[in-house]
Scaffold this motif. Structure first.
Motif, mmCIF file in Angstrom:
data_model
loop_
_atom_site.group_PDB
_atom_site.id
_atom_site.type_symbol
_atom_site.label_atom_id
_atom_site.label_comp_id
_atom_site.label_asym_id
_atom_site.label_seq_id
_atom_site.Cartn_x
_atom_site.Cartn_y
_atom_site.Cartn_z
ATOM 1 N N VAL A 95 0.901 -1.141 -0.042
ATOM 2 C CA VAL A 95 0.017 -0.005 -0.021
ATOM 3 C C VAL A 95 1.026 1.253 -0.056
ATOM 4 O O VAL A 95 0.515 2.164 -0.722
ATOM 5 C CB VAL A 95 -0.999 0.024 1.340
ATOM 6 N N LYS A 96 1.911 1.321 0.751
ATOM 7 C CA LYS A 96 2.806 2.240 0.949
ATOM 8 C C LYS A 96 3.513 2.740 -0.686
ATOM 9 O O LYS A 96 3.743 3.975 -0.954
ATOM 10 C CB LYS A 96 4.148 2.054 1.867
ATOM 11 N N ASP A 97 3.699 1.585 -1.242
ATOM 12 C CA ASP A 97 4.386 1.896 -2.709
ATOM 13 C C ASP A 97 3.369 2.482 -3.579
ATOM 14 O O ASP A 97 3.783 3.199 -4.415
ATOM 15 C CB ASP A 97 4.924 0.308 -3.104
ATOM 16 N N LYS A 98 2.052 1.886 -3.509
ATOM 17 C CA LYS A 98 0.901 2.596 -4.247
ATOM 18 C C LYS A 98 0.696 4.128 -3.914
ATOM 19 O O LYS A 98 0.376 4.714 -4.935
ATOM 20 C CB LYS A 98 -0.393 1.890 -3.966
ATOM 21 N N ILE A 99 0.842 4.404 -2.655
ATOM 22 C CA ILE A 99 0.618 5.882 -2.423
ATOM 23 C C ILE A 99 1.808 6.736 -3.218
ATOM 24 O O ILE A 99 1.411 7.969 -3.650
ATOM 25 C CB ILE A 99 0.901 6.114 -0.718
ATOM 26 N N VAL A 100 2.967 6.438 -3.034
ATOM 27 C CA VAL A 100 3.946 6.908 -3.911
ATOM 28 C C VAL A 100 3.655 6.984 -5.340
ATOM 29 O O VAL A 100 3.787 7.898 -6.214
ATOM 30 C CB VAL A 100 5.434 6.539 -3.740
ATOM 31 N N ASP A 101 3.329 5.760 -5.987
ATOM 32 C CA ASP A 101 3.040 5.403 -7.476
ATOM 33 C C ASP A 101 2.106 6.503 -7.829
ATOM 34 O O ASP A 101 2.055 7.206 -8.793
ATOM 35 C CB ASP A 101 2.882 4.033 -7.950
#
Length: 231
Positions: A51-57
């Motif tokens: 989820v944290k990577d999706k926020i940045v993406d």
């Protein structure tokens, strides 16, 4: 009856066993190799892996804070905390030189709102026209001091020629024998400015989705440059 082999997300070991339940009733697992305690199901969406990577993406693809919170079904504060953990660098560690050809760089500044729509926060950066990527960047007001700081970041590189617009700081700080000024010589970096304004919502000119803090503004833009130019 079907069975599923559970693997540890940290070491990928299959030697895991059940380790009780959470107060919400979700099964916990423990890996004796790491050791690491983990879950397969979570009550809160933000706890799920990735989820944290999706926020940045999403921040790098035109999504605002509230857009990201609605799509991922997480809180706004969770969306704000993820970019604050980024640690971008200001200059590429790769000192690239094309055989016996020195770098030809275009310099420019790009403004955005931070906090409110009265002051402007400036991004200064150098663009390698051969490889079409950013070499170095810095943040600061539109004055000679910020220009001098950007040029110091370019000192490790072999710069053959520099072009810029007609802003006076460049004429005062750059040697005339390697500097050429005029909007006609900055077409590539101006096109890169448009790409960045399209990809990052907080850089759009007519919007209410500007950055609320300088820290978050620097980290989001710095991480974008580090991902798509330095790497």
């Amino acid at each position: 009856m079907a069975s599923i082999t559970v693997h540890c997300p940290r070491c990928n070991s299959g030697r895991v066993y059940r380790h009780g339940k959470t107060p919400a009733g979700h099964v916990r697992y423990r890996c004796p190799t790491c050791p690491h305690v983990f879950q397969l199901t979570y009550t809160y969406e933000a706890r799920k892996p990735g989820v944290k990577d999706k926020i940045v993406d999403m921040a790098f693809n035109g999504a605002g804070v509230r857009d990201t919170a609605r799509v991922l079904k997480i809180g706004i504060n969770t969306v704000l905390r993820a970019p604050k953990k980024l640690t971008p660098r200001q200059v590429t560690t790769e000192k690239v030189v094309l055989d016996d050809v020195a770098l030809i760089c275009e310099l420019d500044e790009q403004w955005a709102y931070v906090g409110n729509k009265h002051p402007r926060h400036w991004l200064w950066y150098a663009f390698d026209t051969k490889r079409k990527r950013v070499v170095a960047y810095t943040f600061g007001p539109r004055n000679d001091e910020t220009c001098r700081r950007l040029l110091s970041l370019l000192s490790p590189f072999q710069i053959g020629f520099i072009t810029s617009d007609d802003w006076g700081s460049y004429a005062r700080k750059l040697p005339s024998e390697i500097h050429l000024s005029g909007k006609i010589f900055t077409q590539r970096i101006e096109r890169n400015n448009l790409t960045r304004r399209t990809r990052i919502k907080r850089l759009a000119r007519k919007t209410i989705c500007f950055s609320r803090s300088v820290e978050l503004h620097k980290k989001v833009i710095g991480a974008f440059i580090a991902r798509y130019h330095f790497n």
